[in-house]
Design a protein around this motif. Structure first.
Motif, mmCIF file in Angstrom:
data_model
loop_
_atom_site.group_PDB
_atom_site.id
_atom_site.type_symbol
_atom_site.label_atom_id
_atom_site.label_comp_id
_atom_site.label_asym_id
_atom_site.label_seq_id
_atom_site.Cartn_x
_atom_site.Cartn_y
_atom_site.Cartn_z
ATOM 1 N N THR A 25 8.393 -12.154 -0.919
ATOM 2 C CA THR A 25 8.199 -12.821 -2.222
ATOM 3 C C THR A 25 8.621 -11.493 -3.221
ATOM 4 N N ASP A 26 9.176 -11.865 -4.270
ATOM 5 C CA ASP A 26 9.466 -10.957 -5.163
ATOM 6 C C ASP A 26 8.330 -10.514 -5.997
ATOM 7 N N ASP A 27 7.278 -10.997 -5.910
ATOM 8 C CA ASP A 27 6.051 -10.956 -6.772
ATOM 9 C C ASP A 27 5.280 -9.899 -6.146
ATOM 10 N N PRO A 28 5.136 -8.512 -6.963
ATOM 11 C CA PRO A 28 4.597 -7.586 -6.115
ATOM 12 C C PRO A 28 3.020 -7.564 -6.231
ATOM 13 N N GLU A 29 2.501 -8.364 -7.302
ATOM 14 C CA GLU A 29 1.049 -8.306 -7.430
ATOM 15 C C GLU A 29 0.460 -9.376 -6.132
ATOM 16 N N PHE A 30 1.520 -10.505 -5.885
ATOM 17 C CA PHE A 30 0.932 -11.369 -4.660
ATOM 18 C C PHE A 30 1.295 -10.533 -3.422
ATOM 19 N N ALA A 31 2.142 -9.772 -3.336
ATOM 20 C CA ALA A 31 2.561 -8.944 -2.028
ATOM 21 C C ALA A 31 1.352 -8.199 -1.800
ATOM 22 N N LEU A 32 0.713 -7.573 -2.875
ATOM 23 C CA LEU A 32 -0.430 -6.550 -2.612
ATOM 24 C C LEU A 32 -1.531 -7.547 -2.006
ATOM 25 N N ALA A 33 -1.979 -8.799 -2.732
ATOM 26 C CA ALA A 33 -3.095 -9.578 -2.224
ATOM 27 C C ALA A 33 -2.933 -9.924 -0.799
ATOM 28 N N ALA A 34 -1.512 -10.349 -0.363
ATOM 29 C CA ALA A 34 -1.432 -10.723 0.725
ATOM 30 C C ALA A 34 -1.503 -9.623 1.919
ATOM 31 N N ALA A 35 -1.136 -8.229 1.436
ATOM 32 C CA ALA A 35 -1.219 -7.284 2.334
ATOM 33 C C ALA A 35 -2.540 -6.914 2.658
ATOM 34 N N ALA A 36 -3.644 -7.230 1.532
ATOM 35 C CA ALA A 36 -4.942 -6.880 1.721
ATOM 36 C C ALA A 36 -5.395 -7.904 2.642
ATOM 37 N N CYS A 37 -5.183 -9.172 2.645
ATOM 38 C CA CYS A 37 -5.471 -10.275 3.188
ATOM 39 C C CYS A 37 -5.160 -10.026 4.903
ATOM 40 N N ARG A 38 -4.542 -9.323 5.314
ATOM 41 C CA ARG A 38 -4.166 -9.372 6.568
ATOM 42 C C ARG A 38 -5.431 -8.959 7.476
ATOM 43 N N TRP A 39 -5.271 -9.150 8.836
ATOM 44 C CA TRP A 39 -6.518 -9.243 9.699
ATOM 45 C C TRP A 39 -6.042 -9.074 11.178
ATOM 46 N N PRO A 40 -6.864 -8.121 11.836
ATOM 47 C CA PRO A 40 -8.066 -7.638 11.468
ATOM 48 C C PRO A 40 -7.675 -6.187 10.497
ATOM 49 N N PRO A 41 -8.669 -5.457 9.909
ATOM 50 C CA PRO A 41 -8.596 -4.203 9.486
ATOM 51 C C PRO A 41 -8.024 -3.107 10.280
ATOM 52 N N GLY A 42 -7.249 -2.173 9.785
ATOM 53 C CA GLY A 42 -6.784 -1.047 10.572
ATOM 54 C C GLY A 42 -5.823 -0.115 9.804
ATOM 55 N N PRO A 43 -5.227 0.625 10.942
ATOM 56 C CA PRO A 43 -3.973 1.357 10.224
ATOM 57 C C PRO A 43 -2.859 0.554 9.590
ATOM 58 N N ALA A 44 -2.581 -0.564 10.349
ATOM 59 C CA ALA A 44 -1.255 -1.114 10.109
ATOM 60 C C ALA A 44 -1.606 -1.958 8.673
ATOM 61 N N ARG A 45 -2.855 -2.238 8.553
ATOM 62 C CA ARG A 45 -3.221 -3.179 7.229
ATOM 63 C C ARG A 45 -3.098 -2.046 6.117
ATOM 64 N N ASP A 46 -3.777 -0.886 6.273
ATOM 65 C CA ASP A 46 -3.684 0.144 5.230
ATOM 66 C C ASP A 46 -2.450 0.686 5.012
ATOM 67 N N ALA A 47 -1.547 0.810 5.874
ATOM 68 C CA ALA A 47 -0.089 1.005 5.392
ATOM 69 C C ALA A 47 0.444 0.012 4.521
ATOM 70 N N ALA A 48 0.364 -1.352 5.076
ATOM 71 C CA ALA A 48 0.732 -2.361 4.099
ATOM 72 C C ALA A 48 0.361 -2.604 2.931
ATOM 73 N N VAL A 49 -0.975 -2.117 2.878
ATOM 74 C CA VAL A 49 -1.684 -1.988 1.347
ATOM 75 C C VAL A 49 -1.050 -0.976 0.401
ATOM 76 N N ARG A 50 -0.927 0.373 1.078
ATOM 77 C CA ARG A 50 -0.406 1.360 0.155
ATOM 78 C C ARG A 50 0.977 1.032 -0.310
ATOM 79 N N ALA A 51 1.845 0.446 0.738
ATOM 80 C CA ALA A 51 3.279 0.273 0.452
ATOM 81 C C ALA A 51 3.235 -0.900 -0.680
ATOM 82 N N ALA A 52 2.466 -1.673 -0.490
ATOM 83 C CA ALA A 52 2.514 -3.022 -1.613
ATOM 84 C C ALA A 52 1.885 -2.468 -2.964
ATOM 85 N N ALA A 53 0.836 -1.572 -2.904
ATOM 86 C CA ALA A 53 0.445 -1.236 -4.043
ATOM 87 C C ALA A 53 1.271 -0.133 -5.081
#
Length: 401
Positions: free
Chosen positions: A4-32
């Protein structure tokens, strides 16, 4: 990252990945790093109803977002915790009340699902308490809840005894409220308005026990039926909120490939194979579900599944980030098309026709005798045309009152 080209939605989706951990943290930082509009981010999170997930993920990844999103998300997340604690306690109390009276009951979605898939009731946003009973017990359970202080608000605030006798014939549930800070209760005797969709999943279905906060437990659907139900529920709503996909993904993410394939096969046997396929493919696309490539390739072979995925993307990610499906005719048409595509068989299509023809709020607000409700489809079309072109006053059937 999500397609998606929607950066705000991309951040929401990255934050909803499961389970928590380094991979999700990296995705959240990149999206943010791509988000510059804090007000739009707040609207997107509110629209997708994932503030609890996003707040937790931002905190874990040590990420700050543009104002005013951070404060708004934190405030919403705190509200989710308060609401969930009340909802969890009331869910446990109501299931004990109903079971104590001798009626089978299951808690579906809500606090039970949050505790099961996330290990906590603090992340999942839920508006209602959803309980599933048997249709033959509906009148008695409703009376039991009314003696406990609940009152019916849907399909109508006031129902005659004759109308109460029609509830299970024409609907799937009633909504009830109790004075105080309690969530709305939705008492189901069917899971879907379309009676052709997963009719075999009832309050007597296999169950599993879930521990809520404070050590209380409730029963919910066992894994195979829960998987099929979440897939069908999300697809039936066009996956128009990210929170439904996040719940499904969190259920599936810890499972091995063989178990996922087995659950998909179970959904196929129940007539929800397309729903399962769409749920798995969207989870892989937006939430990085590690889907087996062989299974993914097989799922993508269906043109109907591919079309359902495209339609779901349109409903999930509105152009402005925050509009609701029902606010546009285009969205309503897509929603109807989803209903037609999501399953197969005469029973499913007859269920759609019945759902469209019998509008409970109209019937119960009219002055027609309940014994004649079966004739309602004969006036459904002219009433719709009258409203559409201003020929018939809304008060004729009580809608809008």
């Amino acid at each position: 990252m999500p397609t998606t080209d929607d950066p705000e939605f991309a951040l929401a989706a990255a934050a909803c990945r499961w389970p928590p951990g380094p991979a999700r943290d990296a995705a959240v930082r990149a999206a943010a790093a791509r988000v510059t509009d804090g007000e739009r981010l707040a609207r997107v999170i509110r629209r997708q109803r994932v503030a609890g997930m996003v707040h937790s993920a931002l905190k874990a990844a040590a990420v700050e977002v543009p104002a005013p999103a951070g404060a708004t998300i934190a405030h919403s997340a705190a509200g989710i915790i308060r609401h969930s604690m009340t909802g969890a306690a009331e869910t446990a109390r109501l299931t004990r009340l109903i079971e104590g009276a001798g009626y089978p009951v299951l808690a579906v979605k809500g606090a039970a699902l949050g505790a099961l898939v996330y290990g906590s009731i603090a992340l999942k946003q839920s508006k209602d308490i959803d309980l599933l009973i048997l249709p033959e017990h509906a009148e008695k359970v409703i009376a039991l809840l009314e003696s406990d202080g609940y009152r019916i608000t849907f399909p109508a605030a006031k129902l005659s005894q004759a109308q109460r006798g029609m509830l299970t014939r024409y609907g799937k549930d009633v909504a009830m409220r109790r004075t105080g800070p309690y969530p709305q209760l939705e008492l189901h005797w069917q899971l879907f308005s379309n009676r052709g969709l997963l009719p075999m999943i009832t309050a007597r279905a296999p169950r599993q026990s879930v521990t809520l906060s404070g050590g209380t437990t409730v029963d919910t659907l066992a894994l195979p039926d829960l998987y099929a139900y979440l897939a069908a529920h999300g697809t039936g709503d066009g996956w128009s909120r990210l929170k439904w996909l996040a719940d499904f993904n969190a259920l599936v993410a810890p499972l091995d490939a063989a178990t996922v394939a087995s659950l998909h096969a179970h959904a196929e046997r129940l007539g929800a194979g397309r729903c399962s396929a769409v749920a798995l493919l969207l989870s892989a696309e937006f939430l990085a579900l590690p889907l087996d490539p062989v299974l993914a390739a097989r799922l993508c072979k269906s043109r109907w599944v591919r079309l359902l995925c495209r339609l779901s993307r349109r409903l999930m990610i509105p152009a402005d980030g925050s509009s609701e499906v029902g606010m546009s005719r285009g969205g309503q048409r897509i929603f109807l098309l989803v209903q037609l595509l999501m399953a197969t068989g005469a029973r499913h299509y007859l269920g759609i026709a019945r759902w469209m023809l019998f509008i409970q709020t109209d019937m119960y607000s009219s002055k027609a005798p309940p014994r004649l409700y079966f004739l309602y489809p004969l006036v459904r079309l002219p009433l719709w045309l009258g409203r559409r072109f201003g020929i018939v006053r809304q008060s004729y059937v009580g809608e809008g009152q």
